[in-house]
Design a protein around this motif. Structure first.
Motif, PDB file in Angstrom:
ATOM      1  N   VAL A   1     -46.705 -23.018  -6.585  1.00 30.63           N
ATOM      2  CA  VAL A   1     -47.437 -22.657  -5.365  1.00 30.63           C
ATOM      3  C   VAL A   1     -48.932 -22.854  -5.576  1.00 30.63           C
ATOM      4  CG1 VAL A   1     -48.079 -20.757  -3.837  1.00 30.63           C
ATOM      5  CG2 VAL A   1     -45.680 -21.076  -4.495  1.00 30.63           C
ATOM      6  N   ASN A   2     -49.446 -22.340  -6.676  1.00 30.98           N
ATOM      7  CA  ASN A   2     -50.879 -22.465  -6.941  1.00 30.98           C
ATOM      8  C   ASN A   2     -51.292 -23.916  -7.168  1.00 30.98           C
ATOM      9  OD1 ASN A   2     -51.795 -19.731  -6.769  1.00 30.98           O
ATOM     10  ND2 ASN A   2     -50.765 -19.303  -8.708  1.00 30.98           N
TER      11      ASN A   2
ATOM     12  N   MET B   1     -48.872 -24.733   1.296  1.00 33.03           N
ATOM     13  CA  MET B   1     -47.533 -24.346   0.840  1.00 33.03           C
ATOM     14  C   MET B   1     -46.933 -23.399   1.871  1.00 33.03           C
ATOM     15  SD  MET B   1     -45.165 -24.554  -1.465  1.00 33.03           S
ATOM     16  CE  MET B   1     -43.606 -23.930  -0.830  1.00 33.03           C
TER      17      MET B   1
ATOM     18  N   ASN C   1     -47.854 -12.712   2.916  1.00 33.36           N
ATOM     19  CA  ASN C   1     -47.602 -13.306   1.606  1.00 33.36           C
ATOM     20  C   ASN C   1     -47.453 -12.251   0.512  1.00 33.36           C
ATOM     21  OD1 ASN C   1     -50.250 -12.487   1.405  1.00 33.36           O
ATOM     22  ND2 ASN C   1     -51.057 -14.453   0.735  1.00 33.36           N
TER      23      ASN C   1
ATOM     24  N   PHE D   1     -43.747 -12.541  -3.407  1.00 30.66           N
ATOM     25  CA  PHE D   1     -44.843 -13.509  -3.508  1.00 30.66           C
ATOM     26  C   PHE D   1     -46.165 -12.858  -3.912  1.00 30.66           C
ATOM     27  CE2 PHE D   1     -41.702 -16.016  -1.376  1.00 30.66           C
ATOM     28  CZ  PHE D   1     -41.905 -17.269  -1.908  1.00 30.66           C
TER      29      PHE D   1
ATOM     30  N   LEU E   1     -49.498 -14.585  -3.287  1.00 30.71           N
ATOM     31  CA  LEU E   1     -49.628 -16.014  -3.532  1.00 30.71           C
ATOM     32  C   LEU E   1     -50.034 -16.717  -2.226  1.00 30.71           C
ATOM     33  CD1 LEU E   1     -46.513 -16.687  -5.798  1.00 30.71           C
ATOM     34  CD2 LEU E   1     -48.907 -16.882  -6.464  1.00 30.71           C
TER      35      LEU E   1
ATOM     36  N   VAL F   1     -49.354 -18.588   0.259  1.00 28.19           N
ATOM     37  CA  VAL F   1     -48.344 -19.279   1.052  1.00 28.19           C
ATOM     38  C   VAL F   1     -48.536 -18.962   2.530  1.00 28.19           C
ATOM     39  CG1 VAL F   1     -46.654 -19.273  -0.815  1.00 28.19           C
ATOM     40  CG2 VAL F   1     -46.654 -17.388   0.838  1.00 28.19           C
TER      41      VAL F   1
ATOM     42  N   PRO G   1     -39.727 -26.368  -7.271  1.00 27.69           N
ATOM     43  CA  PRO G   1     -41.120 -26.238  -7.755  1.00 27.69           C
ATOM     44  C   PRO G   1     -41.521 -27.370  -8.689  1.00 27.69           C
ATOM     45  CG  PRO G   1     -39.718 -24.477  -8.627  1.00 27.69           C
ATOM     46  CD  PRO G   1     -38.944 -25.139  -7.553  1.00 27.69           C
TER      47      PRO G   1
END
Length: 285
Positions: free
Chosen positions: A28-29, A38, A49, A54, A57, A59, A265
């Motif tokens: 994600v990062n 994302m 998020n 999560f 994160l 998103v 991922p």
């Protein structure tokens, strides 16, 4: 260049325990640090998020099968069901507990016991895997909500599980007779996930891409199940996990590895690295 990555959760982005782990967080990062977006495309209701592991994160979300679109600025778009659906559906099946999803919370038509009974249709291994998640969800649900109250709310999605196969077939037939009111796109055959026919994950992701000024060719999507098919069919860059359904694999046309081995991922990170090399080459030239 892919500028928006969108992935389903269970069976796709999440690991075999239906959890976010370090590999997923790193992916994600990596995506966001590259300048792309994302997006979580899920049947679950997700408005922040900080939900579903999560923990902040970066998103964005097309949740509740696309009926709720959440960007970096908060909720951007909703696709409500038509009140007529509730007026016809709920009186016809008073023995089924329907979860009616709204921005204010989940309002169930039945009792906690009725809702728990519906999970009896799940295979034993899935009941064990999702037991903790189900308990957390149930604590935040408002039960025995009358139809009159639901009609005063903006309902975005209707979920249920039906343990009795015969009753389930009756509900499928009921919905099939009303294509102008509802589409049923469940994650698995034992579930019902009902939204307005104007929306699905693909529609919501395309809307969000346009909002950010991207074309659909700049979107990559990942899925594994029934509620991902419209999304996988819509986009050129579509990928199904090897553990996914045959229908999802056909819709995507591209099959990558299993969620058990972080196929999604890893694929996203590889795509970002490849694009970075291409961009660097172009700048040098």
């Amino acid at each position: 260049m892919i500028k928006l990555f969108a992935a389903d959760l269970d069976g796709t982005l999440l690991n075999a325990l239906h959890q976010v782990d370090r590999t997923i967080a790193r992916a994600v990062n990596t995506v966001v640090d590259s300048g792309a977006h994302m997006v979580i495309a899920t049947g679950r209701t997700m408005l922040s998020n900080n939900e579903h592991g999560f923990d902040g994160l970066p998103v964005e979300m097309c949740s509740a099968n696309g009926s709720i679109v959440v960007g970096r600025e908060g909720v951007l778009k909703t696709f409500p069901v038509q009140p007529r659906l509730l007026e016809e559906l709920l009186p016809a099946f008073p023995d089924i507990c329907f979860d009616c999803i709204t921005l204010e919370g989940t309002f169930a038509t039945g009792t906690p016991e009725m809702r728990a009974e519906g999970f009896g249709a799940d295979p034993w291994w899935r009941r064990i895997a999702l037991r903790g998640m189900r308990q957390v969800q149930q604590e935040s649900i408002f039960f025995e909500t009358p139809l009159a109250e639901l009609l005063e709310r903006t309902v975005l999605k209707v979920n249920c599980r039906v343990a009795d196969p015969a009753r389930g077939e009756e509900l499928k037939a009921f919905l099939a007779e009303r294509p102008e009111l509802v589409v049923n796109a469940p994650f698995s055959p034992v579930m019902f996930e009902m939204t307005d026919p104007a929306v699905n994950k693909g529609v919501a992701i395309a809307w969000l891409a346009r909002y950010y000024g991207y074309t659909e060719d700049e979107v990559a999507v990942y899925g594994d199940g029934g509620n991902d098919i419209a999304m996988l069919e819509r986009f050129k860059h579509a990928y199904a996990t090897s553990n996914g359904s045959d229908d999802a694999k056909r819709a995507a046309g591209n099959v990558i590895g299993s969620c058990r081995f972080h196929a999604v991922p890893r694929h996203m990170m590889a795509t970002v690295r490849r694009q970075g090399r291409v961009a660097s080459y172009i700048r040098i030239e």
